[in-house]
Design a protein around this motif. Sequence first.
Motif, mmCIF file in Angstrom:
data_model
loop_
_atom_site.group_PDB
_atom_site.id
_atom_site.type_symbol
_atom_site.label_atom_id
_atom_site.label_comp_id
_atom_site.label_asym_id
_atom_site.label_seq_id
_atom_site.Cartn_x
_atom_site.Cartn_y
_atom_site.Cartn_z
ATOM 1 N N LEU A 133 -2.638 20.405 3.737
ATOM 2 C CA LEU A 133 -3.514 21.579 3.652
ATOM 3 C C LEU A 133 -3.130 22.632 4.688
ATOM 4 O O LEU A 133 -3.212 23.832 4.412
ATOM 5 C CB LEU A 133 -4.977 21.165 3.809
ATOM 6 C CG LEU A 133 -5.577 20.405 2.629
ATOM 7 C CD1 LEU A 133 -6.999 19.988 2.945
ATOM 8 C CD2 LEU A 133 -5.532 21.240 1.370
ATOM 9 N N MET A 134 -2.733 22.193 5.875
ATOM 10 C CA MET A 134 -2.290 23.157 6.897
ATOM 11 C C MET A 134 -1.036 23.905 6.428
ATOM 12 O O MET A 134 -0.918 25.107 6.643
ATOM 13 C CB MET A 134 -2.009 22.447 8.223
ATOM 14 C CG MET A 134 -3.253 22.105 8.999
ATOM 15 S SD MET A 134 -4.187 23.562 9.480
ATOM 16 C CE MET A 134 -3.157 24.225 10.748
ATOM 17 N N TYR A 157 -13.861 20.518 6.272
ATOM 18 C CA TYR A 157 -14.438 19.259 5.796
ATOM 19 C C TYR A 157 -13.634 18.064 6.297
ATOM 20 O O TYR A 157 -14.193 17.074 6.762
ATOM 21 C CB TYR A 157 -14.502 19.259 4.266
ATOM 22 C CG TYR A 157 -15.050 17.978 3.704
ATOM 23 C CD1 TYR A 157 -16.419 17.707 3.743
ATOM 24 C CD2 TYR A 157 -14.211 17.035 3.131
ATOM 25 C CE1 TYR A 157 -16.933 16.526 3.236
ATOM 26 C CE2 TYR A 157 -14.709 15.850 2.622
ATOM 27 C CZ TYR A 157 -16.065 15.599 2.681
ATOM 28 O OH TYR A 157 -16.561 14.425 2.183
ATOM 29 N N LEU A 158 -12.297 18.158 6.205
ATOM 30 C CA LEU A 158 -11.447 17.060 6.677
ATOM 31 C C LEU A 158 -11.522 16.890 8.189
ATOM 32 O O LEU A 158 -11.421 15.767 8.702
ATOM 33 C CB LEU A 158 -10.005 17.280 6.243
ATOM 34 C CG LEU A 158 -9.693 17.019 4.779
ATOM 35 C CD1 LEU A 158 -8.236 17.354 4.476
ATOM 36 C CD2 LEU A 158 -9.991 15.582 4.408
ATOM 37 N N SER A 159 -11.668 17.968 8.901
ATOM 38 C CA SER A 159 -11.735 17.884 10.361
ATOM 39 C C SER A 159 -13.036 17.243 10.836
ATOM 40 O O SER A 159 -13.060 16.593 11.871
ATOM 41 C CB SER A 159 -11.617 19.276 10.981
ATOM 42 O OG SER A 159 -10.357 19.818 10.720
ATOM 43 N N SER A 160 -14.101 17.422 10.076
ATOM 44 C CA SER A 160 -15.389 16.890 10.507
ATOM 45 C C SER A 160 -15.569 15.422 10.126
ATOM 46 O O SER A 160 -16.471 14.767 10.631
ATOM 47 C CB SER A 160 -16.533 17.715 9.894
ATOM 48 O OG SER A 160 -16.542 17.565 8.491
ATOM 49 N N HIS A 161 -14.728 14.903 9.237
ATOM 50 C CA HIS A 161 -14.876 13.501 8.822
ATOM 51 C C HIS A 161 -13.731 12.658 9.288
ATOM 52 O O HIS A 161 -12.699 12.828 9.493
ATOM 53 C CB HIS A 161 -14.996 13.401 7.294
ATOM 54 C CG HIS A 161 -16.323 13.859 6.816
ATOM 55 N ND1 HIS A 161 -16.576 15.175 6.523
ATOM 56 C CD2 HIS A 161 -17.467 13.192 6.587
ATOM 57 C CE1 HIS A 161 -17.816 15.297 6.113
ATOM 58 N NE2 HIS A 161 -18.395 14.095 6.145
ATOM 59 N N MET A 184 -3.037 14.283 4.381
ATOM 60 C CA MET A 184 -3.722 15.307 3.614
ATOM 61 C C MET A 184 -3.965 16.553 4.464
ATOM 62 O O MET A 184 -3.837 17.673 3.984
ATOM 63 C CB MET A 184 -5.038 14.724 3.091
ATOM 64 C CG MET A 184 -5.792 15.648 2.201
ATOM 65 S SD MET A 184 -4.890 15.873 0.677
ATOM 66 C CE MET A 184 -6.041 16.753 -0.282
ATOM 67 N N TYR A 185 -4.343 16.309 5.720
ATOM 68 C CA TYR A 185 -4.606 17.422 6.632
ATOM 69 C C TYR A 185 -3.351 18.271 6.830
ATOM 70 O O TYR A 185 -3.418 19.507 6.782
ATOM 71 C CB TYR A 185 -5.112 16.881 7.968
ATOM 72 C CG TYR A 185 -5.471 17.952 8.959
ATOM 73 C CD1 TYR A 185 -6.701 18.603 8.879
ATOM 74 C CD2 TYR A 185 -4.597 18.324 9.963
ATOM 75 C CE1 TYR A 185 -7.036 19.596 9.774
ATOM 76 C CE2 TYR A 185 -4.920 19.316 10.860
ATOM 77 C CZ TYR A 185 -6.140 19.944 10.768
ATOM 78 O OH TYR A 185 -6.471 20.930 11.653
ATOM 79 N N ASN A 186 -2.209 17.611 7.030
ATOM 80 C CA ASN A 186 -0.956 18.353 7.234
ATOM 81 C C ASN A 186 -0.552 19.127 5.984
ATOM 82 O O ASN A 186 -0.019 20.237 6.076
ATOM 83 C CB ASN A 186 0.158 17.404 7.654
ATOM 84 C CG ASN A 186 -0.038 16.880 9.059
ATOM 85 O OD1 ASN A 186 -0.669 17.537 9.889
ATOM 86 N ND2 ASN A 186 0.476 15.693 9.325
ATOM 87 N N ALA A 199 -11.808 23.278 2.975
ATOM 88 C CA ALA A 199 -11.310 21.905 2.860
ATOM 89 C C ALA A 199 -10.840 21.383 4.213
ATOM 90 O O ALA A 199 -11.075 20.216 4.559
ATOM 91 C CB ALA A 199 -10.184 21.837 1.836
ATOM 92 N N LEU A 200 -10.197 22.242 4.993
ATOM 93 C CA LEU A 200 -9.750 21.836 6.326
ATOM 94 C C LEU A 200 -10.938 21.554 7.248
ATOM 95 O O LEU A 200 -10.906 20.612 8.042
ATOM 96 C CB LEU A 200 -8.848 22.907 6.940
ATOM 97 C CG LEU A 200 -7.418 22.924 6.434
ATOM 98 C CD1 LEU A 200 -6.683 24.154 6.956
ATOM 99 C CD2 LEU A 200 -6.696 21.670 6.863
#
Length: 78
Positions: free
Chosen positions: A5-6, A74-78, A1-3, A71-72
């Motif tokens: 969004l990036m 949020y994903l980075s912190s969890h 998901m992170y990739n 969103a990035l």
Amino acid sequence: MYNFLMTCILIVSVLIIIAVMMQPAKTNDALSALSGGADDLFAKQKPRGFEAFMQKVTVVLGIIFFALAMALVYLSSH
């Protein structure tokens, strides 16, 4: 998901650059600043046509960019 969004934020960033570069330039020279800008009286017209469309596209892309960035985070912190 992170990739994903990036990748999306990279694509939106390039589209923002293209949208900003396609907007017509508003010429403000140094003489206008020194003379008091009296010629700006008629320069405050509402944008129409292509110029208005490009401003709306830029705003929408900016909102999408901001949402993707949040969103990035949020994903980075969890």
